[in-house]
Design a protein around this motif. Structure first.
Motif, PDB file in Angstrom:
ATOM      1  N   MET A 103      19.002 -10.534  71.810  1.00  9.74           N
ATOM      2  CA  MET A 103      19.098 -12.551  71.243  1.00  9.74           C
ATOM      3  C   MET A 103      19.415 -12.771  69.868  1.00  9.74           C
ATOM      4  SD  MET A 103      17.732 -16.024  72.846  1.00  9.74           S
ATOM      5  CE  MET A 103      17.451 -14.712  74.171  1.00  9.74           C
ATOM      6  N   LYS A 104      20.521 -13.108  69.842  1.00 10.46           N
ATOM      7  CA  LYS A 104      21.396 -12.768  68.165  1.00 10.46           C
ATOM      8  C   LYS A 104      21.252 -14.146  67.645  1.00 10.46           C
ATOM      9  CE  LYS A 104      24.447 -11.389  64.805  1.00 10.46           C
ATOM     10  NZ  LYS A 104      25.711 -10.020  65.192  1.00 10.46           N
ATOM     11  N   HIS A 105      20.452 -14.771  66.697  1.00 10.57           N
ATOM     12  CA  HIS A 105      20.439 -16.044  66.234  1.00 10.57           C
ATOM     13  C   HIS A 105      20.850 -16.328  65.318  1.00 10.57           C
ATOM     14  CE1 HIS A 105      17.075 -16.928  69.325  1.00 10.57           C
ATOM     15  NE2 HIS A 105      16.421 -15.419  68.351  1.00 10.57           N
ATOM     16  N   THR A 106      22.389 -17.302  65.087  1.00  8.77           N
ATOM     17  CA  THR A 106      23.618 -17.428  63.892  1.00  8.77           C
ATOM     18  C   THR A 106      22.640 -18.769  63.349  1.00  8.77           C
ATOM     19  OG1 THR A 106      24.703 -16.487  65.133  1.00  8.77           O
ATOM     20  CG2 THR A 106      25.710 -17.589  63.568  1.00  8.77           C
ATOM     21  N   GLY A 107      22.909 -18.476  61.849  1.00  8.50           N
ATOM     22  CA  GLY A 107      22.437 -19.667  61.334  1.00  8.50           C
ATOM     23  C   GLY A 107      23.953 -19.807  59.807  1.00  8.50           C
ATOM     24  N   TRP A 108      23.655 -20.905  59.374  1.00 10.15           N
ATOM     25  CA  TRP A 108      24.852 -21.228  58.715  1.00 10.15           C
ATOM     26  C   TRP A 108      26.152 -19.862  58.032  1.00 10.15           C
ATOM     27  CZ3 TRP A 108      25.642 -25.965  60.323  1.00 10.15           C
ATOM     28  CH2 TRP A 108      24.113 -26.714  60.526  1.00 10.15           C
ATOM     29  N   ARG A 109      27.227 -20.444  58.018  1.00 12.84           N
ATOM     30  CA  ARG A 109      28.066 -19.195  57.437  1.00 12.84           C
ATOM     31  C   ARG A 109      29.139 -19.776  55.644  1.00 12.84           C
ATOM     32  NH1 ARG A 109      29.108 -15.018  60.470  1.00 12.84           N
ATOM     33  NH2 ARG A 109      28.802 -15.681  63.534  1.00 12.84           N
ATOM     34  N   GLN A 110      28.993 -18.956  55.303  1.00 16.98           N
ATOM     35  CA  GLN A 110      28.901 -18.842  53.796  1.00 16.98           C
ATOM     36  C   GLN A 110      30.324 -20.237  53.365  1.00 16.98           C
ATOM     37  OE1 GLN A 110      30.364 -15.972  51.716  1.00 16.98           O
ATOM     38  NE2 GLN A 110      29.702 -16.421  49.526  1.00 16.98           N
ATOM     39  N   ALA A 111      31.141 -20.793  54.161  1.00 15.12           N
ATOM     40  CA  ALA A 111      31.966 -22.023  54.086  1.00 15.12           C
ATOM     41  C   ALA A 111      31.500 -23.082  54.740  1.00 15.12           C
ATOM     42  CB  ALA A 111      32.801 -21.798  55.511  1.00 15.12           C
ATOM     43  N   VAL A 136      17.294  -7.222  62.914  1.00 15.32           N
ATOM     44  CA  VAL A 136      18.025  -7.077  62.306  1.00 15.32           C
ATOM     45  C   VAL A 136      17.972  -8.206  61.541  1.00 15.32           C
ATOM     46  CG1 VAL A 136      20.304  -6.461  63.065  1.00 15.32           C
ATOM     47  CG2 VAL A 136      18.952  -5.304  63.896  1.00 15.32           C
ATOM     48  N   THR A 137      19.077  -8.567  60.536  1.00 13.83           N
ATOM     49  CA  THR A 137      18.958  -9.188  59.949  1.00 13.83           C
ATOM     50  C   THR A 137      20.563  -8.881  58.752  1.00 13.83           C
ATOM     51  OG1 THR A 137      16.807  -9.611  58.377  1.00 13.83           O
ATOM     52  CG2 THR A 137      18.219 -10.676  58.051  1.00 13.83           C
ATOM     53  N   ASP A 138      21.504  -9.619  59.360  1.00 13.31           N
ATOM     54  CA  ASP A 138      23.022 -10.418  58.676  1.00 13.31           C
ATOM     55  C   ASP A 138      22.660 -11.038  57.228  1.00 13.31           C
ATOM     56  OD1 ASP A 138      24.242  -8.147  60.826  1.00 13.31           O
ATOM     57  OD2 ASP A 138      24.413 -10.043  62.007  1.00 13.31           O
ATOM     58  N   CYS A 139      22.881 -10.646  55.809  1.00 12.19           N
ATOM     59  CA  CYS A 139      23.375 -11.874  54.604  1.00 12.19           C
ATOM     60  C   CYS A 139      24.128 -12.253  54.855  1.00 12.19           C
ATOM     61  CB  CYS A 139      22.495 -10.980  53.356  1.00 12.19           C
ATOM     62  SG  CYS A 139      20.621 -10.368  54.125  1.00 12.19           S
ATOM     63  N   VAL A 179      23.200 -15.050  57.825  1.00 13.42           N
ATOM     64  CA  VAL A 179      24.175 -15.552  58.313  1.00 13.42           C
ATOM     65  C   VAL A 179      23.500 -15.390  60.246  1.00 13.42           C
ATOM     66  CG1 VAL A 179      26.548 -14.961  59.362  1.00 13.42           C
ATOM     67  CG2 VAL A 179      25.606 -14.772  56.775  1.00 13.42           C
ATOM     68  N   ALA A 180      22.888 -14.618  60.034  1.00 16.31           N
ATOM     69  CA  ALA A 180      22.602 -14.273  61.620  1.00 16.31           C
ATOM     70  C   ALA A 180      21.359 -13.298  61.755  1.00 16.31           C
ATOM     71  CB  ALA A 180      23.858 -13.293  62.873  1.00 16.31           C
ATOM     72  N   GLN A 181      20.047 -13.592  63.158  1.00 13.46           N
ATOM     73  CA  GLN A 181      18.942 -12.242  62.687  1.00 13.46           C
ATOM     74  C   GLN A 181      18.915 -12.192  64.555  1.00 13.46           C
ATOM     75  OE1 GLN A 181      16.691 -15.846  62.005  1.00 13.46           O
ATOM     76  NE2 GLN A 181      15.753 -16.193  63.959  1.00 13.46           N
ATOM     77  N   ASP A 182      18.203 -11.322  64.665  1.00 13.50           N
ATOM     78  CA  ASP A 182      19.124 -10.469  65.427  1.00 13.50           C
ATOM     79  C   ASP A 182      17.559  -9.412  65.684  1.00 13.50           C
ATOM     80  OD1 ASP A 182      19.729  -9.519  68.215  1.00 13.50           O
ATOM     81  OD2 ASP A 182      21.067  -8.692  67.844  1.00 13.50           O
ATOM     82  N   THR A 183      16.709  -8.675  66.973  1.00 15.56           N
ATOM     83  CA  THR A 183      16.460  -8.239  67.605  1.00 15.56           C
ATOM     84  C   THR A 183      16.761  -6.996  68.362  1.00 15.56           C
ATOM     85  OG1 THR A 183      15.320  -8.787  69.516  1.00 15.56           O
ATOM     86  CG2 THR A 183      13.776  -9.168  67.601  1.00 15.56           C
TER      87      THR A 183
END
Length: 101
Positions: free
Chosen positions: A1-9, A62-65, A93-97
């Motif tokens: 399940m992906k958890h998305t944070g705020w985008r750089q824009a 898994v962490t997207d920066c 930007v997003a966190q996941d497992t």
């Protein structure tokens, strides 16, 4: 399940709200490749964590920066583990497992 944070824009006002209140994340996570679940999701601007119980197979964080980097945690087996990620001076930007058999 992906958890998305705020985008750089994101605008400054939205970024300020994020800094003050954090974001809401959904849980629990599970995957077809393994039998696991996560709870107690917590997030700041640059870090996140969750308590994950793995019943079979393996799972990892898994962490997207915001700098474009993706950070993969180590694959872990049965037990209860603290999953998480840290983007340092960048924001999440997003966190996941991910799970696997």
């Amino acid at each position: 399940m992906k958890h998305t944070g705020w985008r750089q824009a994101a605008t400054a006002s939205v970024a300020a709200l994020f800094l003050v209140g954090g974001i809401a994340t959904a849980g629990p996570a599970s995957a077809a490749g393994g039998n696991y679940s996560c709870r107690n999701w917590k997030q700041t601007v640059a870090t996140w964590s969750a308590s994950c119980t793995i019943k079979s197979g393996q799972a990892r964080a898994v962490t997207d920066c915001s700098n474009g980097k993706t950070i993969y945690g180590a694959w872990t087996g049965r037990g209860t583990w603290r999953f998480g990620g840290n983007c340092g001076k960048y924001f999440i930007v997003a966190q996941d497992t991910q799970g696997r058999s």
